[in-house]
Design an enzyme around this catalytic site. Structure first.
Site, mmCIF file in Angstrom:
data_model
loop_
_atom_site.group_PDB
_atom_site.id
_atom_site.type_symbol
_atom_site.label_atom_id
_atom_site.label_comp_id
_atom_site.label_asym_id
_atom_site.label_seq_id
_atom_site.Cartn_x
_atom_site.Cartn_y
_atom_site.Cartn_z
ATOM 1 N N GLN A 19 1.960 -5.858 -3.130
ATOM 2 C CA GLN A 19 2.616 -6.209 -1.736
ATOM 3 C C GLN A 19 3.736 -5.167 -1.664
ATOM 4 O O GLN A 19 3.948 -4.219 -2.435
ATOM 5 C CB GLN A 19 2.681 -7.492 -1.290
ATOM 6 C CG GLN A 19 1.302 -8.192 -1.141
ATOM 7 C CD GLN A 19 0.982 -8.835 -2.471
ATOM 8 O OE1 GLN A 19 1.379 -9.591 -3.031
ATOM 9 N NE2 GLN A 19 -0.501 -8.658 -2.937
ATOM 10 N N ASP B 3 0.705 -1.133 0.110
ATOM 11 C CA ASP B 3 0.037 -0.149 -0.105
ATOM 12 C C ASP B 3 0.826 1.339 0.120
ATOM 13 O O ASP B 3 0.499 2.507 0.504
ATOM 14 C CB ASP B 3 -0.996 -0.184 1.181
ATOM 15 C CG ASP B 3 -1.878 -1.272 1.099
ATOM 16 O OD1 ASP B 3 -2.151 -1.826 0.107
ATOM 17 O OD2 ASP B 3 -2.158 -1.567 2.233
ATOM 18 N N LYS C 126 1.606 2.029 -5.007
ATOM 19 C CA LYS C 126 2.371 1.820 -6.363
ATOM 20 C C LYS C 126 1.361 1.855 -7.537
ATOM 21 O O LYS C 126 1.917 2.331 -8.612
ATOM 22 C CB LYS C 126 2.677 0.111 -6.343
ATOM 23 C CG LYS C 126 3.659 -0.287 -5.115
ATOM 24 C CD LYS C 126 3.520 -1.675 -4.804
ATOM 25 C CE LYS C 126 2.669 -2.438 -4.252
ATOM 26 N NZ LYS C 126 2.012 -2.111 -2.869
ATOM 27 N N GLY D 70 -4.252 -4.203 -3.840
ATOM 28 C CA GLY D 70 -5.504 -3.148 -4.087
ATOM 29 C C GLY D 70 -4.730 -2.115 -4.416
ATOM 30 O O GLY D 70 -4.126 -1.072 -3.591
ATOM 31 N N HIS D 71 -4.593 -1.561 -5.863
ATOM 32 C CA HIS D 71 -3.782 -0.632 -6.372
ATOM 33 C C HIS D 71 -4.806 0.336 -6.628
ATOM 34 O O HIS D 71 -5.693 0.139 -7.712
ATOM 35 C CB HIS D 71 -3.206 -1.019 -7.482
ATOM 36 C CG HIS D 71 -2.075 -1.970 -7.000
ATOM 37 N ND1 HIS D 71 -1.144 -2.752 -7.968
ATOM 38 C CD2 HIS D 71 -1.494 -2.465 -5.645
ATOM 39 C CE1 HIS D 71 -0.320 -3.460 -7.003
ATOM 40 N NE2 HIS D 71 -0.729 -3.332 -6.071
HETATM 41 P P1 GDP Z 1 -0.829 0.441 -3.698
HETATM 42 O O1 GDP Z 1 -1.595 -0.967 -2.960
HETATM 43 O O2 GDP Z 1 0.700 0.536 -3.283
HETATM 44 O O3 GDP Z 1 -0.981 0.761 -5.084
HETATM 45 O O4 GDP Z 1 -1.335 1.515 -2.551
HETATM 46 P P2 GDP Z 1 -3.002 1.699 -2.258
HETATM 47 O O5 GDP Z 1 -3.796 2.032 -3.351
HETATM 48 O O6 GDP Z 1 -3.408 0.457 -1.547
HETATM 49 O O7 GDP Z 1 -3.065 2.673 -1.086
HETATM 50 C C1 GDP Z 1 -2.223 4.119 -1.506
HETATM 51 C C2 GDP Z 1 -3.494 4.986 -1.108
HETATM 52 O O8 GDP Z 1 -2.905 6.416 -0.961
HETATM 53 C C3 GDP Z 1 -4.370 5.262 -2.020
HETATM 54 O O9 GDP Z 1 -5.751 5.772 -1.312
HETATM 55 C C4 GDP Z 1 -3.999 6.427 -3.065
HETATM 56 O O10 GDP Z 1 -4.767 7.057 -3.429
HETATM 57 C C5 GDP Z 1 -3.362 7.380 -2.019
HETATM 58 N N1 GDP Z 1 -2.054 8.185 -2.411
HETATM 59 C C6 GDP Z 1 -1.107 7.653 -3.305
HETATM 60 N N2 GDP Z 1 -0.135 8.514 -3.221
HETATM 61 C C7 GDP Z 1 -0.484 9.540 -2.411
HETATM 62 C C8 GDP Z 1 0.064 10.768 -2.004
HETATM 63 O O11 GDP Z 1 1.291 11.085 -2.370
HETATM 64 N N3 GDP Z 1 -0.578 11.440 -1.036
HETATM 65 C C9 GDP Z 1 -1.835 11.037 -0.628
HETATM 66 N N4 GDP Z 1 -2.320 11.803 0.495
HETATM 67 N N5 GDP Z 1 -2.360 9.895 -0.942
HETATM 68 C C10 GDP Z 1 -1.803 9.163 -1.611
HETATM 69 P P1 IMO Z 2 -0.809 -4.218 -2.303
HETATM 70 O O1 IMO Z 2 -0.449 -4.682 -3.540
HETATM 71 C C1 IMO Z 2 -1.011 -4.534 2.081
HETATM 72 C C2 IMO Z 2 -1.083 -8.763 3.622
HETATM 73 C C3 IMO Z 2 -2.286 -8.941 4.307
HETATM 74 C C4 IMO Z 2 -1.557 -10.318 5.422
HETATM 75 C C5 IMO Z 2 -0.372 -10.699 4.617
HETATM 76 C C6 IMO Z 2 -0.862 -12.051 3.803
HETATM 77 O O2 IMO Z 2 -2.175 -3.556 -2.295
HETATM 78 O O3 IMO Z 2 0.184 -3.406 -1.575
HETATM 79 P P2 IMO Z 2 -2.468 -12.723 1.897
HETATM 80 O O4 IMO Z 2 -3.905 -12.407 1.435
HETATM 81 O O5 IMO Z 2 -1.481 -12.197 0.843
HETATM 82 O O6 IMO Z 2 -2.329 -14.080 2.208
HETATM 83 O O7 IMO Z 2 -2.221 -12.121 3.125
HETATM 84 O O8 IMO Z 2 -0.292 -9.663 3.590
HETATM 85 N N1 IMO Z 2 -1.275 -8.114 2.435
HETATM 86 C C7 IMO Z 2 -1.279 -6.870 2.079
HETATM 87 N N2 IMO Z 2 -1.014 -5.825 2.627
HETATM 88 N N3 IMO Z 2 -1.035 -4.327 0.592
HETATM 89 C C8 IMO Z 2 -1.194 -5.692 -0.077
HETATM 90 O O9 IMO Z 2 -1.221 -5.396 -1.229
HETATM 91 C C9 IMO Z 2 -1.261 -6.941 0.521
HETATM 92 N N4 IMO Z 2 -1.312 -8.057 0.201
HETATM 93 C C10 IMO Z 2 -1.436 -8.837 1.502
HETATM 94 O O10 IMO Z 2 -2.954 -8.145 4.961
HETATM 95 O O11 IMO Z 2 -1.197 -9.439 6.316
HETATM 96 MG MG MG Z 3 -2.961 -1.478 -1.977
#
Ligand code: GDP
Ligand code: IMO
Ligand code: MG
Length: 420
Positions: free
Chosen positions: A221, A12, A15, A39-40
Site C-alpha cells: 500500500q 501502486d 514498489k 499487487g506488486h
Molecule cells: P506496486 O503495488 O507499488 O508494486 O505497483 P503496481 O504493480 O500495482 O503498479 C505499478 C504498475 O506500473 C505496474 O503495472 C508496473 O509494471 C508499472 N510500472 C512500474 N514502474 C514503471 C515505470 O517507471 N513506467 C511505466 N510506464 N510503468 C511502470
Molecule cells: P499495493 O501494495 C492500491 C486500497 C483499496 C481501498 C483501501 C482499503 O499494490 O500498493 P483493503 O483491501 O486494504 O481493506 O482496502 O485501500 N488498497 C490499495 N490501493 N494499492 C494497494 O496495494 C492497495 N491495498 C489496498 O483499494 O481503497
Molecule cells: Mg499494486
C-alpha cells in the site's frame, strides 16, 4: 541493518519493480504489513507477474524472502502464488520463510469484508475484499489464528470457534452466501502452508542482523493509506509507514538505515476517499490510458491526477525518507503542460499541511505549472541525457519536499531506471 522501500502515495507506486531492482544488494527481502490486498508487478524475461503475498525478491534464487508477523496471510492466495512462481523454477521451500506470529486470513474474513462494504452503501471504502480489515480487527481484538497455531492439534477447533463468532456478525449483516467452497480451498491451502518454512521471525531476522546480513523491508500500500496517518476511514488496516517495519518484523528502530520512498511522477488512487488532485477529465483519462492505470489486484480503473506535493512532503516526514524513487516518469512524455499541487486552498485560505480530514470541507488544490518535455524518455539510461524540462520538474520536487530524488524509473522493465 535494514533498509526500507515503501510507497508514499495511495499505493501502486511501482514498489514491486523497485524492490526487484534493488534485491541483488540484499540478503533478505521481507514483507512487514498488508496482505493479499497488495499487487506488486514484476517482469521476468518479458513475462508479467503480480505478487500479492510473497516478497518481490523471490526471483533472486540466492536471497531469502520472509513474510513477517505484521502481514495478514491468506493461505489460498499464498498457495496459488507459490504454484505460479514454481513455473519459473522457484522452489519456495528453499527461499521463502514465514513468521509464526503472522495472522491468518480465514474465509469468513473475506465474507465479513464483503458484507461490511455492502452495508456501507455509497460511503464504502472500496476495499479489495480480501478480508484485510476483519483479519486485522481479529488481531487487535485478540481473536486471530496465527501461522504458529497450525502446529497445534486444536487448530480446527480454534478455527470453528472463530468461524462461529464471525457467523453471528455475518447474520447481523444478513449475509447468506454459501462459502463452503472457500473453506474447502482454505483447508487444502492450510495443508500446503504446513509444508513451508515456518520460523520464529523475530529471532530469525535479528540473528541475521547480528551476522551482518542486509535486509530490505518491502512495504505494501502507501503512506496515505496508513491506518493512523492516511485519509481515514478510507485507508487500509495496517501501518504502512516505516514505523511498521519495527512491529511488523520485530526489529529495533536503531537497525533501520535508509528509507527509500517510491512515488509516481503523478498520482493515482483506487477505491474511495479524498484525492485533492484528481482529474475527472480527459487529462485524467490520458494518464490512465498511457500509464495503464488499472488495479493489479482487482482490475479496477485507478483514479488519476497531478502530483500532490503537500501529501508527498507529509509522507516523507512520517517515514523519515532518505531517498526518493520517482516512477512512471515516462507516462508524462507526451504532456504539453504538467502541474504539481503546492498548496491546498481550504475555505479560502492557502494551507501547506494535510488536514485531519478532507471530505467535510471545501478543499481545492493550488498548482504550479511546468512545461512538459514532449519526447520519448523510456530508453534513457543516464541522468545526463534527461530532457531539461524533466530535470527542472525533478529539481522542483526535490527542493519542495526536501528529500533527494535519487532514481527515476522510466518504464516497467528491470533495466528502465536512471540513477541521478
Ligand atoms: P506496486 O503495488 O507499488 O508494486 O505497483 P503496481 O504493480 O500495482 O503498479 C505499478 C504498475 O506500473 C505496474 O503495472 C508496473 O509494471 C508499472 N510500472 C512500474 N514502474 C514503471 C515505470 O517507471 N513506467 C511505466 N510506464 N510503468 C511502470
Ligand atoms: P499495493 O501494495 C492500491 C486500497 C483499496 C481501498 C483501501 C482499503 O499494490 O500498493 P483493503 O483491501 O486494504 O481493506 O482496502 O485501500 N488498497 C490499495 N490501493 N494499492 C494497494 O496495494 C492497495 N491495498 C489496498 O483499494 O481503497
Ligand atoms: Mg499494486
Amino acid at each position: 541493518m535494514v533498509d526500507v522501500i515503501l510507497g508514499l502515495q495511495w499505493g501502486d507506486e511501482g514498489k514491486g519493480k523497485i524492490v526487484d531492482y534493488f534485491a541483488p544488494k540484499y540478503d533478505i527481502i521481507a514483507r512487514f504489513q498488508g496482505g493479499p490486498n497488495a499487487g506488486h508487478t514484476l517482469y521476468m524475461n518479458g513475462n508479467k507477474i503480480v505478487l500479492h503475498q510473497i516478497p518481490s525478491g523471490i526471483f533472486h534464487q540466492d536471497k531469502i524472502n520472509i513474510i513477517g508477523n505484521g502481514v495478514v496471510l491468506d493461505p489460498v492466495t499464498l498457495k496459488r502464488e507459490c504454484d505460479s512462481v514454481a513455473k519459473y523454477g522457484i522452489d519456495v521451500k528453499k527461499n521463502l520463510f514465514i513468521a509464526e506470529r503472522t495472522n491468518l486470513i480465514v474465509p469468513t474474513h473475506r465474507a465479513l469484508d464483503k458484507a461490511s462494504e455492502k452495508s456501507k452503501g455509497d460511503s464504502k471504502i472500496g476495499s479489495t475484499l480480501k478480508g484485510i480489515g476483519p483479519a486485522y480487527m481479529d488481531k487487535t481484538g485478540r481473536n486471530a489464528l496465527r501461522v504458529g497455531d497450525l502446529a497445534d492439534k486444536t487448530f480446527t477447533t480454534q478455527y470453528i470457534k472463530l468461524r462461529l463468532k464471525h457467523q453471528k456478525i455475518l447474520d447481523s449483516f444478513h449475509f447468506d452466501e454459501d462459502i463452503s467452497a472457500w473453506e474447502e480451498e482454505f483447508f487444502e491451502a492450510v495443508e500446503f502452508l504446513r509444508t513451508l518454512n515456518i520460523v520464529n521471525g523475530e529471532y530469525f531476522i535479528n540473528n541475521k542482523i547480528s551476522e551482518g546480513k542486509k535486509i530490505l523491508a518491502e512495504g505494501a500500500q502507501g503512506s496515505m493509506l496508513d491506518v493512523d496517518f492516511g485519509t481515514f476511514p478510507f485507508v487500509t488496516s495496517s501501518n504502512t509507514i516505516s514505523a511498521g517495519v519495527c512491529t511488523g518484523l520485530g526489529v529495533p528502530p536503531r537497525n533501520i538505515r535508509d528509507v527509500l520512498g517510491v512515488t509516481k511522477a503523478y498520482c493515482t488512487r483506487v477505491g474511495g476517499g479524498p484525492f485533492p488532485t484528481e482529474l475527472n477529465d480527459e487529462t485524467g483519462e490520458e494518464l490512465r490510458n498511457i500509464g495503464n492505470e488499472f488495479g493489479a489486484t482487482t482490475g479496477r480503473p485507478r483514479r488519476c491526477g497531478w502530483l500532490d506535493l503537500i501529501a508527498l512532503k507529509y509522507s516523507c516526514m512520517l517515514n523519515g525518507v532518505t531517498q526518493i524513487v520517482m516512477t512512471k516518469a515516462d507516462v508524462l512524455d507526451t504532456f504539453q503542460e504538467l502541474k504539481v499541487c503546492t498548496a491546498y486552498n481550504i475555505n479560502g485560505e492557502e494551507k501547506h499541511e494535510v488536514p485531519f480530514q478532507m471530505t467535510r470541507m471545501n478543499l481545492q488544490p493550488v498548482y504550479t505549472d511546468f512545461a512538459g518535455w514532449k519526447s520519448n524518455s523510456s530508453s534513457i539510461r543516464h541522468a545526463a541525457n534527461l530532457p531539461v524540462e524533466m530535470s527542472n520538474y525533478i529539481k522542483f520536487i526535490d527542493a519542495y519536499i526536501q528529500a533527494p530524488v535519487k532514481f527515476v524509473s522510466n518504464g516497467p522493465g528491470r533495466e528502465q531506471i536512471i540513477c541521478l
